[in-house]
Design a protein around this motif. Structure first.
Motif, mmCIF file in Angstrom:
data_model
loop_
_atom_site.group_PDB
_atom_site.id
_atom_site.type_symbol
_atom_site.label_atom_id
_atom_site.label_comp_id
_atom_site.label_asym_id
_atom_site.label_seq_id
_atom_site.Cartn_x
_atom_site.Cartn_y
_atom_site.Cartn_z
ATOM 1 N N MET A 1 0.860 -1.198 0.000
ATOM 2 C CA MET A 1 0.000 0.000 0.000
ATOM 3 C C MET A 1 0.890 1.240 0.000
ATOM 4 S SD MET A 1 -3.473 0.471 0.296
ATOM 5 C CE MET A 1 -4.204 -0.792 1.360
ATOM 6 N N LYS A 2 0.869 1.970 -1.130
ATOM 7 C CA LYS A 2 1.735 3.151 -1.254
ATOM 8 C C LYS A 2 1.277 4.270 -0.320
ATOM 9 C CE LYS A 2 3.486 5.938 -5.247
ATOM 10 N NZ LYS A 2 4.612 6.527 -4.578
ATOM 11 N N TYR A 3 -0.030 4.431 -0.165
ATOM 12 C CA TYR A 3 -0.583 5.511 0.663
ATOM 13 C C TYR A 3 -1.553 4.951 1.704
ATOM 14 C CZ TYR A 3 1.312 8.379 -3.058
ATOM 15 O OH TYR A 3 2.164 8.950 -3.970
ATOM 16 N N HIS B 1 -5.900 7.355 0.070
ATOM 17 C CA HIS B 1 -5.800 7.803 -1.326
ATOM 18 C C HIS B 1 -7.177 8.332 -1.729
ATOM 19 C CE1 HIS B 1 -3.392 6.789 -5.234
ATOM 20 N NE2 HIS B 1 -3.944 7.968 -5.310
ATOM 21 N N PHE C 1 -9.679 10.063 -4.390
ATOM 22 C CA PHE C 1 -9.934 10.262 -5.813
ATOM 23 C C PHE C 1 -11.162 11.156 -5.968
ATOM 24 C CE2 PHE C 1 -7.654 6.268 -5.493
ATOM 25 C CZ PHE C 1 -6.738 6.341 -6.531
ATOM 26 N N ARG D 1 -2.508 10.834 -0.522
ATOM 27 C CA ARG D 1 -2.531 11.490 -1.837
ATOM 28 C C ARG D 1 -3.967 11.807 -2.216
ATOM 29 N NH1 ARG D 1 1.034 12.294 -5.854
ATOM 30 N NH2 ARG D 1 0.286 12.475 -7.985
ATOM 31 N N GLN E 1 -6.107 13.233 -5.692
ATOM 32 C CA GLN E 1 -5.916 13.472 -7.119
ATOM 33 C C GLN E 1 -7.235 13.462 -7.856
ATOM 34 O OE1 GLN E 1 -3.541 9.603 -7.577
ATOM 35 N NE2 GLN E 1 -4.685 9.727 -9.497
ATOM 36 N N LYS E 2 -7.187 14.032 -9.052
ATOM 37 C CA LYS E 2 -8.381 14.052 -9.891
ATOM 38 C C LYS E 2 -8.604 12.665 -10.484
ATOM 39 C CE LYS E 2 -6.151 15.429 -14.213
ATOM 40 N NZ LYS E 2 -6.112 16.413 -15.307
ATOM 41 N N THR E 3 -9.853 12.392 -10.796
ATOM 42 C CA THR E 3 -10.168 11.121 -11.443
ATOM 43 C C THR E 3 -11.361 11.305 -12.367
ATOM 44 O OG1 THR E 3 -10.332 8.747 -10.981
ATOM 45 C CG2 THR E 3 -11.810 10.173 -9.751
ATOM 46 N N VAL F 1 -14.021 9.527 -3.518
ATOM 47 C CA VAL F 1 -13.948 8.264 -2.806
ATOM 48 C C VAL F 1 -12.597 8.188 -2.100
ATOM 49 C CG1 VAL F 1 -13.137 6.981 -4.857
ATOM 50 C CG2 VAL F 1 -14.211 5.742 -2.972
ATOM 51 N N TYR G 1 -9.923 5.659 -0.477
ATOM 52 C CA TYR G 1 -9.471 4.274 -0.332
ATOM 53 C C TYR G 1 -8.330 4.220 0.646
ATOM 54 C CZ TYR G 1 -12.405 2.250 -3.929
ATOM 55 O OH TYR G 1 -13.499 1.782 -4.628
ATOM 56 N N PRO G 2 -8.078 3.082 1.343
ATOM 57 C CA PRO G 2 -8.585 1.748 1.030
ATOM 58 C C PRO G 2 -9.982 1.416 1.529
ATOM 59 C CG PRO G 2 -7.117 1.619 2.912
ATOM 60 C CD PRO G 2 -7.071 3.048 2.426
ATOM 61 N N GLU G 3 -10.635 2.309 2.260
ATOM 62 C CA GLU G 3 -11.955 1.962 2.794
ATOM 63 C C GLU G 3 -13.020 1.870 1.716
ATOM 64 O OE1 GLU G 3 -9.901 4.253 3.576
ATOM 65 O OE2 GLU G 3 -10.200 5.071 5.570
ATOM 66 N N GLY G 4 -12.849 2.671 0.641
ATOM 67 C CA GLY G 4 -13.893 2.731 -0.370
ATOM 68 C C GLY G 4 -15.078 3.565 0.076
#
Lengths: 101, 101
Positions: A1-3, A6, A8, A47, A49-51, A64, A66-69
């Protein structure tokens, strides 16, 4: 897991008349989250970021985490600090904005 | 959790000469993942979409699969079916493409 977290943020714009999150509103949120994360020195852990379209067009501006969603809807610039402090830092979702997914 | 698997594919393009994932390559991957998911009737369980920079520019084309937070690098169109079948459907990451995050 990088972050650890995260985020989005949808910046999708649909054709005129259709409900959507919108690029202008989305990018303003992206910048606000990036600023909050950087100002707290959290950029190696988190992090934002746009999505593209998150398929929550009726509830935009949407994002959203994440990792929870965890999906959030109707997010305003004035909500960003609260989401960072409660959810990203303390794992307490901001319930009044959480979408029922 | 709206989706069992949510795939975010970088479509960011940097200025000439800098390593990046690239819009053209990214969008081709987005379409390939969308097609695989739809053709298998999985679109209510899984989603693939474009996203901004994932901060893995040196390893592009890159993507991340949540909720696991598994980063993939150097993903080619020929890898999409394998990632869908092994990772998205069977929870077995395609190790040769997984980035060490």
């Amino acid at each position: 897991m990088k972050y650890k977290k995260h985020v989005f943020i949808c910046t999708n714009t649909k054709e005129a008349g259709k409900k959507c999150c919108g690029e202008e509103r989305g990018m303003a949120l992206v910048q606000a989250f990036k600023d909050e994360i950087r100002n707290r020195g959290l950029q190696t852990q988190m992090r934002a970021q746009k999505t593209g379209c998150l398929d929550a067009c009726n509830f935009g501006p949407a994002l959203v985490v994440y990792p929870e969603g965890t999906y959030y809807g109707n997010v305003q610039l004035s909500d960003v600090t609260e989401i960072v402090e409660k959810h990203l830092l303390s794992n307490e979702p901001v319930k009044r904005l959480v979408l029922p997914y």
